[in-house]
Motif scaffolding. Structure first.
Motif, mmCIF file in Angstrom:
data_model
loop_
_atom_site.group_PDB
_atom_site.id
_atom_site.type_symbol
_atom_site.label_atom_id
_atom_site.label_comp_id
_atom_site.label_asym_id
_atom_site.label_seq_id
_atom_site.Cartn_x
_atom_site.Cartn_y
_atom_site.Cartn_z
ATOM 1 N N GLY A 100 0.930 -0.955 -0.276
ATOM 2 C CA GLY A 100 0.235 0.132 -0.207
ATOM 3 C C GLY A 100 1.001 1.247 0.205
ATOM 4 O O GLY A 100 0.640 2.187 -0.811
ATOM 5 N N SER A 101 2.100 1.054 0.362
ATOM 6 C CA SER A 101 2.881 2.047 0.181
ATOM 7 C C SER A 101 3.524 3.179 -0.804
ATOM 8 O O SER A 101 3.911 3.766 -1.063
ATOM 9 N N LEU A 102 3.174 2.157 -1.740
ATOM 10 C CA LEU A 102 3.214 2.758 -3.106
ATOM 11 C C LEU A 102 2.302 3.637 -3.954
ATOM 12 O O LEU A 102 2.367 3.753 -5.459
ATOM 13 N N TYR A 103 0.897 4.088 -3.348
ATOM 14 C CA TYR A 103 0.285 4.884 -3.261
ATOM 15 C C TYR A 103 -0.293 6.010 -2.444
ATOM 16 O O TYR A 103 0.132 6.172 -1.230
ATOM 17 N N GLY A 131 12.420 3.505 -7.855
ATOM 18 C CA GLY A 131 12.071 3.589 -6.022
ATOM 19 C C GLY A 131 12.539 4.477 -5.262
ATOM 20 O O GLY A 131 12.753 4.754 -4.300
ATOM 21 N N ASN A 132 11.764 5.730 -5.991
ATOM 22 C CA ASN A 132 12.039 6.955 -5.058
ATOM 23 C C ASN A 132 10.648 7.628 -4.306
ATOM 24 O O ASN A 132 10.066 6.518 -4.514
ATOM 25 N N THR A 133 11.169 8.656 -3.927
ATOM 26 C CA THR A 133 9.165 8.330 -1.895
ATOM 27 C C THR A 133 9.713 9.431 -3.046
ATOM 28 O O THR A 133 10.546 10.474 -3.051
ATOM 29 N N GLY A 134 8.271 9.423 -3.809
ATOM 30 C CA GLY A 134 7.538 10.902 -3.869
ATOM 31 C C GLY A 134 6.744 11.819 -2.452
ATOM 32 O O GLY A 134 6.307 10.874 -1.580
ATOM 33 N N PHE A 135 6.558 12.903 -2.607
ATOM 34 C CA PHE A 135 5.763 13.772 -1.702
ATOM 35 C C PHE A 135 4.882 14.748 -2.340
ATOM 36 O O PHE A 135 5.527 14.489 -3.177
ATOM 37 N N ALA A 136 3.722 14.582 -1.385
ATOM 38 C CA ALA A 136 2.854 16.291 -2.036
ATOM 39 C C ALA A 136 2.488 16.944 -0.891
ATOM 40 O O ALA A 136 1.929 16.679 0.257
ATOM 41 N N ARG A 257 4.911 8.576 -0.916
ATOM 42 C CA ARG A 257 4.255 6.883 -1.851
ATOM 43 C C ARG A 257 6.281 6.863 -1.974
ATOM 44 O O ARG A 257 6.616 7.219 -2.198
ATOM 45 N N ALA A 258 6.541 5.730 -1.736
ATOM 46 C CA ALA A 258 7.507 4.417 -2.471
ATOM 47 C C ALA A 258 6.693 4.258 -4.305
ATOM 48 O O ALA A 258 5.897 4.066 -4.454
ATOM 49 N N GLU A 259 8.190 5.042 -5.172
ATOM 50 C CA GLU A 259 7.633 4.514 -6.210
ATOM 51 C C GLU A 259 8.042 3.652 -7.586
ATOM 52 O O GLU A 259 9.050 3.147 -5.555
ATOM 53 N N ALA A 260 7.937 2.334 -7.887
ATOM 54 C CA ALA A 260 7.667 1.293 -8.054
ATOM 55 C C ALA A 260 9.634 0.661 -8.768
ATOM 56 O O ALA A 260 9.884 1.403 -8.314
ATOM 57 N N TYR A 261 9.288 -0.110 -7.657
ATOM 58 C CA TYR A 261 10.871 -0.821 -7.637
ATOM 59 C C TYR A 261 10.288 -2.094 -7.521
ATOM 60 O O TYR A 261 10.217 -2.874 -7.720
#
Length: 281
Positions: A100-103, A131-136, A257-261
């Motif tokens: 769920g952390s990918l969203y 595998g970047n981490t995104g922030f909003a 979110r974690a970006e896909a890896y």
């Protein structure tokens, strides 16, 4: 007689509406001298990057404790590092839940008082480009809404539950799995969080299931429409990890979110958290 020179707090903006890099040394940070400045900057910018500061686990715990109350993640209050990875060989129970952390999400939406912040350090990055981490920044996203939409959204409450995030990565889960996620609990929260500072932020993400009093379709239009708005280019930052990086984010005013890896690539992050200081209101 010479006077001691006070060390300056050094930071630079990453983007106009989100993110700053803190450029002080590891020794500066561990001293606690800049704790107040770091806390203030965190609320203002949402995300702080400490490039290649290379804390040990013990130093990361110590640094976290300079900024507030350390939030243990295990029963018994152990002050330990949590290993964050999708590799089931390293963390078989968490690997499923962490999908769920990918969203886009906010941590702790099933709690009255969510954590204040998370601190994540990179031990093993994924291959470059993944595998970047995104922030909003959900403070900035709310601030930039039209006034009529602000007034509308401030009236709404939303049911949040970890079970809702399950459908983001598994379209047809078994009843047993859905029941297991449902047992974690759910919570009715305001769509707009009115903070004690006077600022307001959006409470959205993949745990948001339905707007109270709205149909399923109306709810989806509101929840997903706001997610699309809040994750636009001007409100977001994607961090490409290098070994030794530490990133800290304000869980009360950002989504992440974690970006896909590739789960088998060995990507490994170590996490600490700060106890929450205000309830959702």
């Amino acid at each position: 007689m010479s006077l001691a020179t006070k060390t300056e707090f050094k930071a630079e903006a990453i983007k106009p509406k989100i993110g700053s890099r803190v450029l002080n040394t590891r020794e500066d940070l561990l001293s606690g001298e800049f704790a107040a400045e770091i806390r203030e900057l965190l609320e203002a910018r949402g995300v702080l990057v400490f490039p290649q500061v290379s804390f040990t686990d013990e130093e990361q715990v110590a640094f976290t404790k300079t900024l507030g109350t350390f939030a243990p993640e295990r029963k018994g209050g152990e002050e330990v590092i949590s290993k964050i990875t999708l590799d089931a060989r390293e963390n078989p129970m968490a690997a499923e839940y962490l999908k769920g952390s990918l969203y886009w999400h906010i941590d702790g939406t099933r709690n009255d008082v969510p954590i204040l912040a998370s601190l994540l350090s990179c031990r093993v990055p994924s291959p470059r480009g993944t595998g970047n981490t995104g922030f909003a920044n959900t403070y900035a996203a709310f601030d930039d809404l039209p006034d009529d939409k602000k007034a509308e959204y401030e009236q709404y409450r939303v049911v949040h539950g970890p079970w809702a995030s399950l459908f983001y990565y598994e379209a047809e889960p078994s009843l047993a799995k859905l029941q297991g996620y449902a047992q974690i609990g759910e919570q009715e929260l305001p769509l707009v969080w009115k903070h004690k500072s006077g600022r307001k932020s959006l409470v959205i993400g993949c745990t948001a299931a339905q707007v109270v009093g709205k149909s399923a379709l109306e709810s989806a239009m509101i929840i997903h429409g706001l997610r699309e708005w809040a994750t636009g280019e001007e409100f977001t930052y994607s961090h490409e990890w290098e070994v030794g990086d530490l990133v800290m984010w304000d869980n009360t005013g950002t989504m992440h979110r974690a970006e896909a890896y590739d789960p088998t690539c060995g990507r490994m992050m170590h996490r600490t958290k700060l106890e929450g200081e205000e309830p959702f209101e």
